[in-house]
Design a protein around this motif. Sequence first.
Motif, PDB file in Angstrom:
ATOM      1  N   GLN A  61      -7.453  -9.805   0.381  1.00 42.81           N
ATOM      2  CA  GLN A  61      -7.950  -8.120  -0.068  1.00 42.81           C
ATOM      3  C   GLN A  61      -8.771  -7.501   0.773  1.00 42.81           C
ATOM      4  O   GLN A  61      -9.595  -8.164   1.418  1.00 42.81           O
ATOM      5  CB  GLN A  61      -8.672  -8.287  -1.438  1.00 42.81           C
ATOM      6  CG  GLN A  61      -9.256  -7.046  -1.980  1.00 42.81           C
ATOM      7  CD  GLN A  61      -8.067  -6.307  -2.441  1.00 42.81           C
ATOM      8  OE1 GLN A  61      -6.943  -6.654  -3.471  1.00 42.81           O
ATOM      9  NE2 GLN A  61      -7.680  -5.069  -2.019  1.00 42.81           N
TER      10      GLN A  61
ATOM     11  N   THR B 204      -7.319  -2.571  -7.355  1.00 47.13           N
ATOM     12  CA  THR B 204      -6.270  -2.463  -8.324  1.00 47.13           C
ATOM     13  C   THR B 204      -5.020  -2.935  -8.315  1.00 47.13           C
ATOM     14  O   THR B 204      -4.488  -3.518  -9.034  1.00 47.13           O
ATOM     15  CB  THR B 204      -6.230  -0.656  -8.853  1.00 47.13           C
ATOM     16  OG1 THR B 204      -6.170  -0.119  -7.321  1.00 47.13           O
ATOM     17  CG2 THR B 204      -7.541  -0.543  -9.607  1.00 47.13           C
ATOM     18  N   THR B 205      -4.587  -2.575  -6.958  1.00 43.31           N
ATOM     19  CA  THR B 205      -3.214  -3.071  -6.663  1.00 43.31           C
ATOM     20  C   THR B 205      -3.036  -4.527  -6.538  1.00 43.31           C
ATOM     21  O   THR B 205      -2.097  -5.190  -6.909  1.00 43.31           O
ATOM     22  CB  THR B 205      -2.832  -2.478  -5.345  1.00 43.31           C
ATOM     23  OG1 THR B 205      -2.966  -0.905  -5.281  1.00 43.31           O
ATOM     24  CG2 THR B 205      -1.248  -2.815  -4.600  1.00 43.31           C
TER      25      THR B 205
ATOM     26  N   ARG C 292      -6.475  -2.028  -2.099  1.00 42.87           N
ATOM     27  CA  ARG C 292      -7.223  -1.579  -3.295  1.00 42.87           C
ATOM     28  C   ARG C 292      -7.269  -2.678  -4.316  1.00 42.87           C
ATOM     29  O   ARG C 292      -6.108  -3.424  -4.378  1.00 42.87           O
ATOM     30  CB  ARG C 292      -6.354  -0.534  -3.791  1.00 42.87           C
ATOM     31  CG  ARG C 292      -6.015   0.878  -2.715  1.00 42.87           C
ATOM     32  CD  ARG C 292      -5.248   1.766  -3.060  1.00 42.87           C
ATOM     33  NE  ARG C 292      -4.947   2.797  -2.035  1.00 42.87           N
ATOM     34  CZ  ARG C 292      -5.675   3.707  -1.496  1.00 42.87           C
ATOM     35  NH1 ARG C 292      -6.570   4.095  -2.157  1.00 42.87           N
ATOM     36  NH2 ARG C 292      -4.951   4.394  -0.497  1.00 42.87           N
TER      37      ARG C 292
ATOM     38  N   ASN D 135       2.999  11.126  -0.369  1.00 44.79           N
ATOM     39  CA  ASN D 135       1.562  10.308  -0.422  1.00 44.79           C
ATOM     40  C   ASN D 135       0.364  11.159  -0.030  1.00 44.79           C
ATOM     41  O   ASN D 135      -0.557  10.384   0.046  1.00 44.79           O
ATOM     42  CB  ASN D 135       1.775   9.051   0.164  1.00 44.79           C
ATOM     43  CG  ASN D 135       2.027   9.076   1.709  1.00 44.79           C
ATOM     44  OD1 ASN D 135       2.382  10.126   2.178  1.00 44.79           O
ATOM     45  ND2 ASN D 135       1.875   8.069   2.299  1.00 44.79           N
TER      46      ASN D 135
ATOM     47  N   LEU E 133       3.396   2.520  -7.253  1.00 43.52           N
ATOM     48  CA  LEU E 133       3.981   1.304  -6.395  1.00 43.52           C
ATOM     49  C   LEU E 133       3.895   0.274  -7.191  1.00 43.52           C
ATOM     50  O   LEU E 133       5.008  -0.837  -6.776  1.00 43.52           O
ATOM     51  CB  LEU E 133       2.650   1.386  -5.194  1.00 43.52           C
ATOM     52  CG  LEU E 133       2.346   0.067  -4.485  1.00 43.52           C
ATOM     53  CD1 LEU E 133       3.572   0.269  -3.350  1.00 43.52           C
ATOM     54  CD2 LEU E 133       1.210   0.290  -3.643  1.00 43.52           C
ATOM     55  N   VAL E 134       3.029  -0.142  -8.057  1.00 39.14           N
ATOM     56  CA  VAL E 134       2.989  -1.539  -8.756  1.00 39.14           C
ATOM     57  C   VAL E 134       4.226  -1.692  -9.457  1.00 39.14           C
ATOM     58  O   VAL E 134       4.720  -2.649  -9.654  1.00 39.14           O
ATOM     59  CB  VAL E 134       1.705  -1.477  -9.744  1.00 39.14           C
ATOM     60  CG1 VAL E 134       1.811  -2.750 -10.761  1.00 39.14           C
ATOM     61  CG2 VAL E 134       0.543  -1.676  -8.718  1.00 39.14           C
TER      62      VAL E 134
ATOM     63  N   THR F  31      -3.497  -6.616   0.079  1.00 39.75           N
ATOM     64  CA  THR F  31      -3.779  -5.328  -0.443  1.00 39.75           C
ATOM     65  C   THR F  31      -4.886  -4.491   0.118  1.00 39.75           C
ATOM     66  O   THR F  31      -5.854  -5.234   0.495  1.00 39.75           O
ATOM     67  CB  THR F  31      -3.680  -5.548  -1.856  1.00 39.75           C
ATOM     68  OG1 THR F  31      -4.525  -6.501  -2.198  1.00 39.75           O
ATOM     69  CG2 THR F  31      -2.108  -5.917  -2.547  1.00 39.75           C
TER      70      THR F  31
ATOM     71  N   HIS G  28      -0.386   7.104  -7.445  1.00 43.83           N
ATOM     72  CA  HIS G  28       0.489   6.531  -6.500  1.00 43.83           C
ATOM     73  C   HIS G  28       0.394   5.094  -7.035  1.00 43.83           C
ATOM     74  O   HIS G  28       1.376   4.162  -6.533  1.00 43.83           O
ATOM     75  CB  HIS G  28       0.018   6.677  -5.054  1.00 43.83           C
ATOM     76  CG  HIS G  28       0.234   8.083  -4.688  1.00 43.83           C
ATOM     77  ND1 HIS G  28       1.777   8.362  -4.463  1.00 43.83           N
ATOM     78  CD2 HIS G  28      -0.371   9.085  -4.398  1.00 43.83           C
ATOM     79  CE1 HIS G  28       1.508   9.767  -3.882  1.00 43.83           C
ATOM     80  NE2 HIS G  28       0.311  10.097  -3.819  1.00 43.83           N
ATOM     81  N   ILE G  29      -0.726   4.391  -7.216  1.00 48.74           N
ATOM     82  CA  ILE G  29      -0.846   2.923  -7.504  1.00 48.74           C
ATOM     83  C   ILE G  29       0.013   2.664  -8.639  1.00 48.74           C
ATOM     84  O   ILE G  29       0.769   1.496  -8.441  1.00 48.74           O
ATOM     85  CB  ILE G  29      -2.272   2.491  -7.849  1.00 48.74           C
ATOM     86  CG1 ILE G  29      -3.235   2.984  -6.614  1.00 48.74           C
ATOM     87  CG2 ILE G  29      -2.376   1.126  -8.223  1.00 48.74           C
ATOM     88  CD1 ILE G  29      -2.600   2.223  -5.402  1.00 48.74           C
TER      89      ILE G  29
ATOM     90  N   GLU H  49       0.870  -1.332  -0.100  1.00 44.65           N
ATOM     91  CA  GLU H  49      -0.032   0.051   0.007  1.00 44.65           C
ATOM     92  C   GLU H  49       0.998   1.223   0.141  1.00 44.65           C
ATOM     93  O   GLU H  49       1.913   1.225   0.644  1.00 44.65           O
ATOM     94  CB  GLU H  49      -1.070   0.018   1.292  1.00 44.65           C
ATOM     95  CG  GLU H  49      -1.771   1.295   1.462  1.00 44.65           C
ATOM     96  CD  GLU H  49      -2.833   1.388   0.223  1.00 44.65           C
ATOM     97  OE1 GLU H  49      -3.394   2.476   0.415  1.00 44.65           O
ATOM     98  OE2 GLU H  49      -3.242   0.503  -0.208  1.00 44.65           O
ATOM     99  N   PRO H  50       0.561   2.257  -0.601  1.00 45.66           N
ATOM    100  CA  PRO H  50       1.385   3.372  -0.777  1.00 45.66           C
ATOM    101  C   PRO H  50       1.320   4.339   0.445  1.00 45.66           C
ATOM    102  O   PRO H  50       0.851   5.151   0.695  1.00 45.66           O
ATOM    103  CB  PRO H  50       0.709   4.431  -1.685  1.00 45.66           C
ATOM    104  CG  PRO H  50      -0.518   4.009  -1.966  1.00 45.66           C
ATOM    105  CD  PRO H  50      -0.781   2.341  -1.557  1.00 45.66           C
TER     106      PRO H  50
END
Length: 395
Positions: free
Chosen positions: A143, A127-128, A125, A92, A105-106, A123, A101-102, A27-28
């Motif tokens: 998740q 998306t992440t 989010r 952030n 991060l990824v 995670t 940010h995502i 996570e960011p």
Amino acid sequence: MVGDGRDLHHEAKNGDCLVNENRVLIEPIDPRRSKPGGVDTCIRGLIKYRPDDMDLFIVGVDAVGDAIIGEWRTEMLDGRSVQFLPVYRADNTVMRPRVPHIAQLVWGVWKYRKKIKPDTLQTHRITTGFAVRRFFRKPNHVQFIHNDGDDSIKLGNESYFKKFTGLFRFLEKRAVRECSDVVIFNSAAAKRLSQWGDTVRFSPTWYDDEYFYPAESSAESKRTDLLWVGRFEETKDPLLAVRALSEAGPDYTLTMLGGGSLLQKTKDLASELGISDRIDVVGPVEKRSVSDYLRRHSALLMTSHHEGFPRAVVESLACGLPVVTTAGGEPNGLVVEGVNGTRIAERTPASTADAVRRVNDVASADAIASVELLKATILVPFVLGRETPAMEELR
């Protein structure tokens, strides 16, 4: 490598009989620098109250600017150690940077993936989660979902998915079908996503009773000094709170905590309505300072269009403050009319003011009792997959 020079792997204890679970949370965030928002507070609670047989590792962002990117380091948070791997550097607290940010991060996780060897991935989010599941095939994946995506898209103005609803549905469905555990802090979302698999479970939000507890004085007084806590953005609707105070009458005051793009507009509206002397827009404060503000006020006002399971509501009740809320401000049925707060019938200043006046009849003791089982010591082990006896009472 982790901070003490070991590879990230199972750590045997007591003669190699017990093995700690290594859970890597992506996570960011930066454990050294808190930021506004429920996800950051949630993760800090997980670190502080995690079970002794679980080691948490944070893969996130260097928000301070002095860490070596791609190198594990040991940090201390509320007396608990946590291993931290910053994989990119950014502020952030900026909600919409040029490069999301995502995405940063990824990319960082992919770049340093060989240094990340989890038993369990976690995670916050979807998306992440969707991306990193492609990088790490073997571990279990947990998740966390903090809001009802339906509400975020329909009622909010901050979701990237407002124009891509189909993609969002796809990501939700894949999360349920690919993850070993899906923890959702919103009862409606948990019910909706359960149609796609039996890994979904609902959890309330917790409060940290080290900081959130009632004031020493138990004397009940007229509830005219209100507190509002949140981001000054459209989805939280601070302007409704100001207009409601104008309607409520001259005896009422309002203190507002938080930051955001509508902060100045909120001050301007108070001035236009001639009630600047009754509204104190404090701005952002440290999370732990919120508890002090709660104990100095007598009721919380929630005007959000939508929430997951708002921590401000739980923390307010724990401090003995009844909650005046819109339907979206507390969507899980925790706040019951006349028991631990009042519910606003319509999103109008008049209806909100009426609910504010009704809250005077609610007892602090009932507010406190309504969240007795929502302490972090009870809920954090549960959301991390450990059953506790008290959880049976919540079901």
